[in-house]
Design a protein around this motif. Structure first.
Motif, PDB file in Angstrom:
ATOM      1  N   ALA A 170      45.881  78.835  75.320  1.00 19.64           N
ATOM      2  CA  ALA A 170      47.055  78.826  73.610  1.00 19.64           C
ATOM      3  C   ALA A 170      46.673  77.658  73.311  1.00 19.64           C
ATOM      4  O   ALA A 170      45.914  77.463  73.451  1.00 19.64           O
ATOM      5  N   TRP A 171      46.339  77.834  71.347  1.00 19.72           N
ATOM      6  CA  TRP A 171      46.006  77.367  70.832  1.00 19.72           C
ATOM      7  C   TRP A 171      46.887  76.562  69.391  1.00 19.72           C
ATOM      8  O   TRP A 171      47.718  77.414  69.252  1.00 19.72           O
ATOM      9  N   ALA A 172      46.268  75.101  68.841  1.00 19.18           N
ATOM     10  CA  ALA A 172      46.603  74.775  67.891  1.00 19.18           C
ATOM     11  C   ALA A 172      46.598  74.333  67.244  1.00 19.18           C
ATOM     12  O   ALA A 172      45.164  73.529  67.564  1.00 19.18           O
ATOM     13  N   ASP A 173      46.311  74.243  66.186  1.00 17.54           N
ATOM     14  CA  ASP A 173      45.547  73.800  64.804  1.00 17.54           C
ATOM     15  C   ASP A 173      46.346  71.919  65.215  1.00 17.54           C
ATOM     16  O   ASP A 173      46.472  71.467  64.826  1.00 17.54           O
ATOM     17  N   LEU A 174      45.350  70.743  64.870  1.00 17.66           N
ATOM     18  CA  LEU A 174      45.064  69.577  64.823  1.00 17.66           C
ATOM     19  C   LEU A 174      44.527  69.448  63.583  1.00 17.66           C
ATOM     20  O   LEU A 174      43.078  69.114  63.431  1.00 17.66           O
ATOM     21  N   VAL A 175      45.288  68.698  62.900  1.00 18.11           N
ATOM     22  CA  VAL A 175      44.590  67.778  61.455  1.00 18.11           C
ATOM     23  C   VAL A 175      45.152  65.934  61.416  1.00 18.11           C
ATOM     24  O   VAL A 175      46.126  65.956  61.983  1.00 18.11           O
ATOM     25  N   TRP A 176      44.430  65.067  60.490  1.00 17.29           N
ATOM     26  CA  TRP A 176      44.524  63.983  59.927  1.00 17.29           C
ATOM     27  C   TRP A 176      43.528  63.726  59.302  1.00 17.29           C
ATOM     28  O   TRP A 176      42.660  64.543  58.265  1.00 17.29           O
ATOM     29  N   THR A 177      43.865  62.408  58.584  1.00 14.54           N
ATOM     30  CA  THR A 177      43.123  62.054  56.863  1.00 14.54           C
ATOM     31  C   THR A 177      42.387  61.339  57.460  1.00 14.54           C
ATOM     32  O   THR A 177      42.480  60.367  58.247  1.00 14.54           O
ATOM     33  N   THR A 178      41.362  60.950  56.627  1.00 11.26           N
ATOM     34  CA  THR A 178      39.966  60.089  57.185  1.00 11.26           C
ATOM     35  C   THR A 178      40.644  59.166  54.788  1.00 11.26           C
ATOM     36  O   THR A 178      38.575  58.685  54.774  1.00 11.26           O
ATOM     37  N   THR A 179      41.504  58.591  54.694  1.00 18.34           N
ATOM     38  CA  THR A 179      41.395  57.847  53.027  1.00 18.34           C
ATOM     39  C   THR A 179      41.410  56.685  53.817  1.00 18.34           C
ATOM     40  O   THR A 179      40.853  55.758  52.731  1.00 18.34           O
ATOM     41  N   GLY A 180      41.387  56.073  54.773  1.00 19.03           N
ATOM     42  CA  GLY A 180      41.542  54.469  54.629  1.00 19.03           C
ATOM     43  C   GLY A 180      42.559  54.433  54.568  1.00 19.03           C
ATOM     44  O   GLY A 180      42.827  52.419  54.927  1.00 19.03           O
ATOM     45  N   ALA A 181      43.830  54.804  54.521  1.00 15.08           N
ATOM     46  CA  ALA A 181      45.830  53.713  54.487  1.00 15.08           C
ATOM     47  C   ALA A 181      45.969  53.401  55.712  1.00 15.08           C
ATOM     48  O   ALA A 181      45.827  54.412  56.699  1.00 15.08           O
ATOM     49  N   GLY A 182      45.711  52.578  56.467  1.00 12.18           N
ATOM     50  CA  GLY A 182      46.227  52.067  57.890  1.00 12.18           C
ATOM     51  C   GLY A 182      45.076  52.885  58.410  1.00 12.18           C
ATOM     52  O   GLY A 182      45.970  53.260  59.810  1.00 12.18           O
ATOM     53  N   THR A 183      43.936  52.200  58.639  1.00 12.10           N
ATOM     54  CA  THR A 183      43.021  53.148  59.432  1.00 12.10           C
ATOM     55  C   THR A 183      43.746  52.540  61.511  1.00 12.10           C
ATOM     56  O   THR A 183      43.571  51.659  61.029  1.00 12.10           O
ATOM     57  N   ALA A 184      43.226  53.393  62.327  1.00 13.72           N
ATOM     58  CA  ALA A 184      43.884  53.828  62.966  1.00 13.72           C
ATOM     59  C   ALA A 184      41.828  53.781  64.049  1.00 13.72           C
ATOM     60  O   ALA A 184      41.770  54.951  63.794  1.00 13.72           O
ATOM     61  N   HIS A 185      41.878  52.812  64.531  1.00 14.42           N
ATOM     62  CA  HIS A 185      40.109  53.133  65.648  1.00 14.42           C
ATOM     63  C   HIS A 185      40.838  54.363  66.922  1.00 14.42           C
ATOM     64  O   HIS A 185      41.229  53.457  67.986  1.00 14.42           O
ATOM     65  N   ALA A 186      40.902  55.488  66.556  1.00 11.60           N
ATOM     66  CA  ALA A 186      41.501  56.037  68.407  1.00 11.60           C
ATOM     67  C   ALA A 186      39.891  56.405  68.888  1.00 11.60           C
ATOM     68  O   ALA A 186      38.906  56.984  68.640  1.00 11.60           O
ATOM     69  N   LYS A 187      40.066  56.110  70.469  1.00 15.26           N
ATOM     70  CA  LYS A 187      39.227  56.493  71.814  1.00 15.26           C
ATOM     71  C   LYS A 187      39.489  57.891  71.955  1.00 15.26           C
ATOM     72  O   LYS A 187      38.364  58.090  72.825  1.00 15.26           O
ATOM     73  N   TYR A 188      40.749  58.071  72.184  1.00 13.66           N
ATOM     74  CA  TYR A 188      41.238  58.837  73.254  1.00 13.66           C
ATOM     75  C   TYR A 188      42.275  59.334  72.457  1.00 13.66           C
ATOM     76  O   TYR A 188      43.047  59.399  71.785  1.00 13.66           O
ATOM     77  N   LEU A 189      42.737  60.828  73.389  1.00 13.08           N
ATOM     78  CA  LEU A 189      44.203  61.297  72.898  1.00 13.08           C
ATOM     79  C   LEU A 189      44.823  62.044  73.986  1.00 13.08           C
ATOM     80  O   LEU A 189      44.267  62.953  75.004  1.00 13.08           O
ATOM     81  N   GLN A 190      46.737  61.935  74.429  1.00 13.70           N
ATOM     82  CA  GLN A 190      46.538  61.945  75.591  1.00 13.70           C
ATOM     83  C   GLN A 190      47.551  63.913  75.101  1.00 13.70           C
ATOM     84  O   GLN A 190      48.125  63.275  73.451  1.00 13.70           O
TER      85      GLN A 190
END
Length: 226
Positions: A170-190
């Motif tokens: 099964a599938w789901a769409d995953l989206v995020w933005t990159t404007t630089g507002a409160g940037t989080a530097h992620a390395k992994y996703l659960q």
């Protein structure tokens, strides 16, 4: 007394005796008929009662049999239904990220697809939204906000059951933005396919705004607009 008078008295006495004897016979015959009638009536009543009792017993047994049959049919239907709609167990689901050969990058929006695969031996059903949590370097937890619904690139199909045979996904769409507002530097996703504590951890080396992700509900194919 003259012989003529004596003979007349004797004839009267004889006639009286004959009448008495006839009455006795008549009474005896009547008594015999009444007794026979009572016996027949009693026998007929007993036979009728026995027949009614037998019919009643047969009716009870028939109703009991029909009831048992209906109960068995109901139980069978319930068992079939439960088997057909059993939910996928978290331990048999594996979550990954997959682009599905499509690029999702436009106007500071970035995206990819969540993919969940049934690794078990039995067909099951999944629905709803995945649970998500970001991790930084060293798998440190990042407080994450997940927004359910349509994304910049896909319309949310809404929560609905999806049947997964062994090996199907099964599938789901995953989206995020990159404007630089409160940037989080992620390395992994659960990725928790059912929202439970059971999850898959995958590499996710992205910078994103405010630790926020948008995702659609699970769908039988990658959800993306036009």
């Amino acid at each position: 007394m003259s012989h003529h008078i004596l003979n007349r008295r004797i004839r009267k006495a004889g006639a009286a005796a004959l009448i008495a004897a006839a009455s006795a016979v008549a009474l005896t015959a009547c008594g015999s008929n009444d007794s026979s009638s009572d016996a027949k009536g009693s026998s007929s009543s007993h036979a009728s009662s026995s027949a009614k009792s037998s019919q009643s017993d047969a009716s009870i047994h028939s109703q009991a049999g029909n009831k048992s049959g209906k109960q068995a049919a109901t139980l069978g239907s319930g068992a079939d239904k439960a088997q057909a709609t059993s939910e996928c167990q978290p331990g048999t689901l594996r979550g990954t990220l997959d682009s599905a050969g499509t690029s999702q990058a436009e106007m500071n929006h970035r995206g990819t697809f969540l993919k969940v695969t049934n690794t078990g031996d039995e067909t099951c059903v999944i629905s709803g939204y995945a649970g998500l949590a970001l991790e930084g370097a060293g798998h440190t937890a990042i407080k994450t906000t997940a927004r359910h619904g349509s994304t910049y690139f896909a319309t949310d199909p809404g929560t609905h059951p999806i049947t997964l045979a062994p090996g199907k996904s099964a599938w789901a769409d995953l989206v995020w933005t990159t404007t630089g507002a409160g940037t989080a530097h992620a390395k992994y996703l659960q990725i928790s396919p059912t929202g439970s504590n059971s999850h898959s951890t995958v590499a996710f080396n992205h910078d994103l705004d405010n630790s926020t992700l948008s995702l659609t509900a699970w769908s039988s194919k990658p959800p993306i607009n036009g």
